[in-house]
Design a protein around this motif. Structure first.
Motif, short mmCIF file in Angstrom:
data_model
loop_
_atom_site.label_atom_id
_atom_site.label_comp_id
_atom_site.label_asym_id
_atom_site.label_seq_id
_atom_site.Cartn_x
_atom_site.Cartn_y
_atom_site.Cartn_z
N ARG A 18 0.89 -1.17 0.00
CA ARG A 18 0.00 0.00 0.00
C ARG A 18 0.92 1.22 0.00
N ILE A 19 1.13 1.82 -1.17
CA ILE A 19 2.20 2.79 -1.32
C ILE A 19 1.73 4.05 -2.04
N THR A 20 2.54 5.10 -1.93
CA THR A 20 2.32 6.33 -2.68
C THR A 20 3.17 6.27 -3.95
N LYS A 21 2.97 7.24 -4.83
CA LYS A 21 3.70 7.22 -6.10
C LYS A 21 5.19 7.44 -5.91
N LYS A 22 5.57 8.10 -4.80
CA LYS A 22 6.97 8.34 -4.52
C LYS A 22 7.29 8.05 -3.07
N LEU A 23 8.52 7.61 -2.83
CA LEU A 23 9.06 7.44 -1.49
C LEU A 23 10.17 8.47 -1.36
N PRO A 26 0.22 -7.58 -4.92
CA PRO A 26 -0.46 -6.47 -5.59
C PRO A 26 -0.03 -5.13 -5.00
N THR A 27 -0.10 -4.10 -5.81
CA THR A 27 0.21 -2.74 -5.36
C THR A 27 -1.05 -1.89 -5.38
N TYR A 28 -1.38 -1.32 -4.22
CA TYR A 28 -2.50 -0.38 -4.11
C TYR A 28 -1.90 1.00 -3.86
N PHE A 29 -2.21 1.95 -4.72
CA PHE A 29 -1.65 3.29 -4.59
C PHE A 29 -2.57 4.21 -3.81
N GLU A 30 -1.97 4.92 -2.84
CA GLU A 30 -2.70 5.85 -1.99
C GLU A 30 -2.60 7.27 -2.55
N ASN A 31 -3.49 8.13 -2.03
CA ASN A 31 -3.47 9.56 -2.37
C ASN A 31 -3.62 9.79 -3.87
N VAL A 32 -4.43 8.97 -4.51
CA VAL A 32 -4.72 9.15 -5.93
C VAL A 32 -6.16 9.63 -6.04
N ASP A 51 -7.24 12.08 -8.81
CA ASP A 51 -7.61 12.70 -10.08
C ASP A 51 -7.55 11.65 -11.20
N LYS A 52 -8.37 11.86 -12.21
CA LYS A 52 -8.52 10.88 -13.28
C LYS A 52 -7.21 10.61 -14.02
N GLU A 53 -6.42 11.65 -14.23
CA GLU A 53 -5.17 11.49 -14.96
C GLU A 53 -4.23 10.51 -14.25
N SER A 54 -4.14 10.64 -12.92
CA SER A 54 -3.27 9.74 -12.16
C SER A 54 -3.81 8.32 -12.15
N PHE A 55 -5.15 8.18 -12.03
CA PHE A 55 -5.76 6.85 -12.07
C PHE A 55 -5.39 6.14 -13.36
N ILE A 56 -5.59 6.84 -14.48
CA ILE A 56 -5.36 6.23 -15.79
C ILE A 56 -3.89 5.86 -15.98
N LYS A 57 -3.00 6.78 -15.58
CA LYS A 57 -1.56 6.52 -15.73
C LYS A 57 -1.13 5.29 -14.95
N LEU A 58 -1.55 5.20 -13.70
CA LEU A 58 -1.15 4.07 -12.85
C LEU A 58 -1.81 2.77 -13.29
N LEU A 59 -3.04 2.85 -13.78
CA LEU A 59 -3.69 1.66 -14.33
C LEU A 59 -2.88 1.08 -15.48
N ASN A 60 -2.42 1.96 -16.36
CA ASN A 60 -1.63 1.52 -17.51
C ASN A 60 -0.28 0.95 -17.11
N LEU A 61 0.20 1.33 -15.94
CA LEU A 61 1.48 0.82 -15.44
C LEU A 61 1.33 -0.52 -14.72
N GLY A 62 0.07 -0.90 -14.42
CA GLY A 62 -0.16 -2.20 -13.80
C GLY A 62 -0.62 -2.16 -12.36
N ALA A 63 -1.05 -1.00 -11.86
CA ALA A 63 -1.54 -0.91 -10.48
C ALA A 63 -2.72 -1.85 -10.27
N ALA A 64 -2.74 -2.52 -9.12
CA ALA A 64 -3.81 -3.47 -8.82
C ALA A 64 -4.99 -2.81 -8.12
N GLY A 65 -4.76 -1.62 -7.56
CA GLY A 65 -5.85 -0.98 -6.85
C GLY A 65 -5.49 0.44 -6.42
#
Length: 303
Positions: A237-242, A262-268, A270-284
């Motif tokens: 359960r991570i953010t886009k940056k450490l 699986p990787t679940y991204f926090e603090n997301v 806006d739609k742009e970030s959702f779409i970008k991370l989905l395309n990178l393989g985010a699980a949630g």
């Protein structure tokens, strides 16, 4: 060629040989699958019920997000004075209710009198939930009201505190009593807390990586010694940056996926970030804004 040069070359060759040997001998061990995390598509967890759209951690927020079709909730838990587990983020009640003081200084009966919708404002600056009877919820109430949804439970209290020392055993007993082992994942920024919880759970419940485990995994990934990394968590359960280090990359997500994590991204939010991370393989995603998140996930399924 001088003696020092020969020694340096010898050491370098030995290092490469050791790395090659470890690469051949060491086989990454993927985590055993956990039923709670068995999803075949990206999922949305409403953070504290969806705190941008309704008062956080209230029945109103959880119900609204459930109606949208979210897959579950990401919550924090704390102990009251009488050692009841409640769904609450802050150590103090001031920010979200009409009460003031520490959670640990109030009993559950006293906290139930607080107006949990007091501080929430909508986009117009209004307080639509103030005085509407919204109450602080216990974890038991949340689990019983939404038995079909995944609950990511975050242990907020440090293991060094009195509340933190009690929480792992109390949480395990509640989950076992309710038969909720396969519909929760237990996380904490403190790896020690999840380790202590797992002493009771014995790997029967999915656990998330704490701060140290995330750093350990990223260090292994970037050092090219990822084949030596042995994960101790079922979920990241991570953010886009450490700090300055990017975690939201296709290669790091793939590294974890190969280990069945699986990787679940926090603090997301806006739609742009959702779409970008989905395309990178985010699980949630763990989001304050479940409405746009669900729209993005649905669009990705329809495509």
């Amino acid at each position: 060629m001088g003696r020092k040069t020969k020694v340096a070359l010898t050491v370098g060759v030995a290092g490469v040989a050791a790395w090659a040997t470890s690469k051949f001998v060491a086989k990454p061990m993927p985590r055993e699958s956990k039923k709670a995390l068995d999803f075949n598509k990206p999922i949305i967890l409403a953070h504290r019920g969806g705190l941008a759209e309704a008062p956080e951690n209230t029945k109103a927020a959880f119900s609204k997000s459930a109606e949208l079709g979210v897959h579950g909730f990401a919550i924090d838990i704390r102990l009251t004075q009488d050692e009841e587990i409640i769904v609450f983020h802050d150590e103090y009640v001031d920010r979200t209710t009409d009460f003031s003081g520490r959670i640990a200084d109030y009993s559950l009966i006293e906290l139930k009198k607080a107006d949990a919708g007091y501080a929430f404002k909508n986009e117009q600056g209004e307080h639509p939930y103030r005085g509407k009877g919204e109450q602080i919820l216990t974890l038991r109430e949340l689990l019983e009201n939404f038995p079909h949804l995944l609950i990511a439970i975050n242990l907020k209290d440090s293991p060094d505190t009195y509340e933190g020392s009690l929480m792992p055993s109390k949480l395990w007993r509640l989950l076992e009593e309710l038969g909720a082992e396969d519909r929760v994942v237990v996380t904490s920024q403190y790896d020690e807390q999840t380790d202590r919880f797992n002493l009771y759970a014995q790997n029967r419940i999915a656990t998330g990586a704490g701060s140290d485990e995330v750093k350990k995994a990223y260090a292994a990934f970037t050092s090219k010694l990822g084949h030596l990394y042995s994960p101790r968590a079922d979920l990241f359960r991570i953010t886009k940056k450490l700090g300055v280090f990017p975690l939201g990359t296709k290669s790091f997500i793939h590294f974890l996926t190969q280990l069945n994590i699986p990787t679940y991204f926090e603090n997301v939010n806006d739609k742009e970030s959702f779409i970008k991370l989905l395309n990178l393989g985010a699980a949630g995603f763990i989001t304050d804004c479940p409405t746009p998140a669900m729209e993005v996930v649905q669009e990705s399924i329809d495509e």
